[in-house]
Design an enzyme around this catalytic site. Structure first.
Site, PDB file in Angstrom:
ATOM      1  N   ASP A   1      90.261  24.596 -21.900  1.00 48.45           N
ATOM      2  CA  ASP A   1      90.591  23.389 -21.710  1.00 48.45           C
ATOM      3  C   ASP A   1      90.382  22.508 -22.968  1.00 48.45           C
ATOM      4  OD1 ASP A   1      91.478  20.889 -21.207  1.00 48.45           O
ATOM      5  OD2 ASP A   1      90.197  20.526 -19.191  1.00 48.45           O
TER       6      ASP A   1
ATOM      7  N   ARG B   1      97.723  22.663 -21.873  1.00 50.98           N
ATOM      8  CA  ARG B   1      98.101  24.212 -22.065  1.00 50.98           C
ATOM      9  C   ARG B   1      99.215  24.719 -21.355  1.00 50.98           C
ATOM     10  NH1 ARG B   1      92.237  25.337 -19.184  1.00 50.98           N
ATOM     11  NH2 ARG B   1      92.835  23.493 -18.140  1.00 50.98           N
TER      12      ARG B   1
ATOM     13  N   CYS C   1      98.123  24.749 -15.096  1.00 49.77           N
ATOM     14  CA  CYS C   1      96.722  24.321 -15.766  1.00 49.77           C
ATOM     15  C   CYS C   1      96.321  23.048 -15.002  1.00 49.77           C
ATOM     16  CB  CYS C   1      96.793  24.037 -17.277  1.00 49.77           C
ATOM     17  SG  CYS C   1      97.681  22.520 -17.939  1.00 49.77           S
TER      18      CYS C   1
HETATM   19  P1  4NP Z   1      95.456  20.680 -19.410  1.00 47.91           P
HETATM   20  O1  4NP Z   1      94.304  19.854 -20.020  1.00 47.91           O
HETATM   21  O2  4NP Z   1      94.745  21.318 -18.199  1.00 47.91           O
HETATM   22  O3  4NP Z   1      95.568  21.886 -20.589  1.00 47.91           O
HETATM   23  O4  4NP Z   1      96.707  19.920 -19.327  1.00 47.91           O
HETATM   24  C1  4NP Z   1      93.780  18.651 -19.465  1.00 47.91           C
HETATM   25  C2  4NP Z   1      94.445  17.397 -19.776  1.00 47.91           C
HETATM   26  C3  4NP Z   1      93.806  16.088 -19.023  1.00 47.91           C
HETATM   27  C4  4NP Z   1      92.770  16.339 -18.229  1.00 47.91           C
HETATM   28  C5  4NP Z   1      92.057  17.535 -18.275  1.00 47.91           C
HETATM   29  C6  4NP Z   1      92.573  18.729 -18.672  1.00 47.91           C
HETATM   30  N1  4NP Z   1      92.369  14.998 -17.813  1.00 47.91           N
HETATM   31  O5  4NP Z   1      91.201  15.067 -17.199  1.00 47.91           O
HETATM   32  O6  4NP Z   1      92.886  14.231 -17.797  1.00 47.91           O
END
Ligand code: 4NP
Length: 150
Positions: free
Chosen positions: A122, A15, A9
């Site tokens: 997300d 995720r 991800c």
């Molecule tokens: P992930 O969610 O891609 O599902 O781990 C996110 C976690 C952190 C960030 C963006 C998406 N961030 O911008 O820090």
């Protein structure tokens, strides 16, 4: 030889840590190795988001020991299957592929199931509710993947 599956991800804290933990719980670790990574390096070395840890725990899974890492080009040679959560992850990962064989390893996770949506949203900026639905989507897809791998 073990089948090696990488879940990807953006941040590798919401995720893909869930996808790693869920798929590993549905397969025999003698036959399948599962890991996860993020396309961005914002959280390298950190444990998963506490909301992902909480929803995993609710379903009896511990993902607390996972640590965030960034996707690297070497992952194409290391892994047989690379599942991405959304189309943005798809283009980020596919842009690092050097040939068609590498590109063909990259798949949208939700293409494994008929849920009416193709991307795992997300949940990072949302509330806790998002994590429950994300968990359910990932769980359905991992069930289908585990059936194929077992
Ligand atoms: P992930 O969610 O891609 O599902 O781990 C996110 C976690 C952190 C960030 C963006 C998406 N961030 O911008 O820090």
């Amino acid at each position: 030889m073990k089948t090696k599956v990488l879940m990807v991800c953006l941040g590798n804290i919401c995720r893909s840590p869930l996808a790693e933990g869920i798929l590993q719980s549905k397969v025999d670790s003698k036959d399948v190795f599962v890991d996860s990574a993020g396309t961005a390096g914002y959280h390298i070395g950190n444990p998963p988001d506490e909301r992902s840890i909480a929803v995993a725990r609710k379903y009896g899974l511990s993902i607390d020991n996972q640590r965030c890492r960034k996707f690297s080009k070497q992952d194409f040679s290391e892994f047989d299957l690379i599942y991405v959560m959304d189309r943005s992850n798809f283009s980020d990962v596919a842009s690092l592929a050097e040939n068609k064989a590498e590109t063909s390893k990259v798949k949208l996770l939700l293409n494994e199931v008929e849920l009416g949506i193709k991307e795992v949203p997300d949940p990072y900026h949302g509330g806790d509710d998002g994590f429950e639905s994300v968990y359910q989507m990932i769980d359905s897809a991992c069930e289908a993947i585990a059936k194929k791998l077992n």
